[in-house]
Design a protein around this motif. Structure first.
Motif, PDB file in Angstrom:
ATOM      1  N   ASP A   1       0.804  -1.035  -0.106  1.00  0.00           N
ATOM      2  CA  ASP A   1      -0.042   0.134  -0.022  1.00  0.00           C
ATOM      3  C   ASP A   1       0.890   1.204  -0.130  1.00  0.00           C
ATOM      4  O   ASP A   1       0.316   2.043  -0.704  1.00  0.00           O
ATOM      5  N   ASP A   2       2.050   1.132   0.793  1.00  0.00           N
ATOM      6  CA  ASP A   2       2.915   2.317   0.772  1.00  0.00           C
ATOM      7  C   ASP A   2       3.534   2.650  -0.482  1.00  0.00           C
ATOM      8  O   ASP A   2       3.452   3.790  -1.083  1.00  0.00           O
ATOM      9  N   LEU A   3       3.991   1.752  -1.102  1.00  0.00           N
ATOM     10  CA  LEU A   3       4.331   1.567  -2.554  1.00  0.00           C
ATOM     11  C   LEU A   3       3.434   2.210  -3.577  1.00  0.00           C
ATOM     12  O   LEU A   3       3.706   2.942  -4.465  1.00  0.00           O
ATOM     13  N   GLY A   4       2.204   1.708  -3.351  1.00  0.00           N
ATOM     14  CA  GLY A   4       1.207   2.146  -4.382  1.00  0.00           C
ATOM     15  C   GLY A   4       0.750   3.637  -4.207  1.00  0.00           C
ATOM     16  O   GLY A   4       0.736   4.422  -5.016  1.00  0.00           O
ATOM     17  N   VAL A   5       0.789   4.093  -2.980  1.00  0.00           N
ATOM     18  CA  VAL A   5       0.790   5.692  -2.566  1.00  0.00           C
ATOM     19  C   VAL A   5       1.829   6.635  -3.231  1.00  0.00           C
ATOM     20  O   VAL A   5       1.477   7.232  -3.925  1.00  0.00           O
ATOM     21  N   LEU A   6       3.090   5.856  -3.036  1.00  0.00           N
ATOM     22  CA  LEU A   6       4.085   6.551  -3.387  1.00  0.00           C
ATOM     23  C   LEU A   6       4.396   6.698  -4.871  1.00  0.00           C
ATOM     24  O   LEU A   6       4.651   7.559  -5.546  1.00  0.00           O
ATOM     25  N   LEU A   7       4.050   5.498  -5.548  1.00  0.00           N
ATOM     26  CA  LEU A   7       3.871   5.785  -7.047  1.00  0.00           C
ATOM     27  C   LEU A   7       3.077   6.605  -7.663  1.00  0.00           C
ATOM     28  O   LEU A   7       3.289   7.232  -8.542  1.00  0.00           O
TER      29      LEU A   7
END
Length: 143
Positions: free
Chosen positions: A93-99
């Protein structure tokens, strides 16, 4: 009656002050370099660090700054949609938000931000924001 395994457990838990001192020296001397080297192998590490530089750059437009800081804060927060301690899924989820943030504010992340990120990953210091810029209200985050 004592359990034979207790003897081995007591032996395993015995503190060796020489080993402890050696471990402390190793951690003090190499922890940050090892962490930096490990981070540099993550495919999005440079982008993440460049986003941090862009978010604290006075020249970054406020809208992009807000998007980047929101995503970076979500990355840092201990509680989010999928807790980070959940194996293999914790950072998705962190990666999704960051991307999404990186895509939204991609124009604000300039070559000099990527260069600073690469420099830090290669062993350079992490630059901090200028306190005078912060005082003038042009920088949101600083150390």
């Amino acid at each position: 009656m004592t359990n034979p395994a207790d003897k081995y457990a007591d032996e395993a838990l015995r503190i060796d002050p020489v080993k402890m001192r050696s471990d402390a020296d190793l951690v003090r001397g190499r922890f940050w370099d090892k962490l930096r080297a490990s981070l540099s192998r993550l495919p999005f590490a440079q982008k993440l660090i460049a986003a941090r530089y862009a978010a604290t750059d006075p020249a970054t437009p406020v809208r992009d700054k807000a998007v980047l800081l929101g995503a970076l804060a979500y990355f840092i927060m201990p509680l989010d949609a999928i807790p980070d301690f959940v194996s293999l899924l914790g950072f998705t989820d962190d990666l999704g938000v960051l991307l999404l943030a990186l895509r939204t504010a991609s124009g604000a992340i300039r070559p000099e931000h990527h260069a600073k990120a690469r420099e830090w990953l290669d062993g350079g210091p992490l630059a901090t924001a200028d306190p005078d810029e912060v005082a003038r209200g042009r920088v949101i985050d600083h150390e």
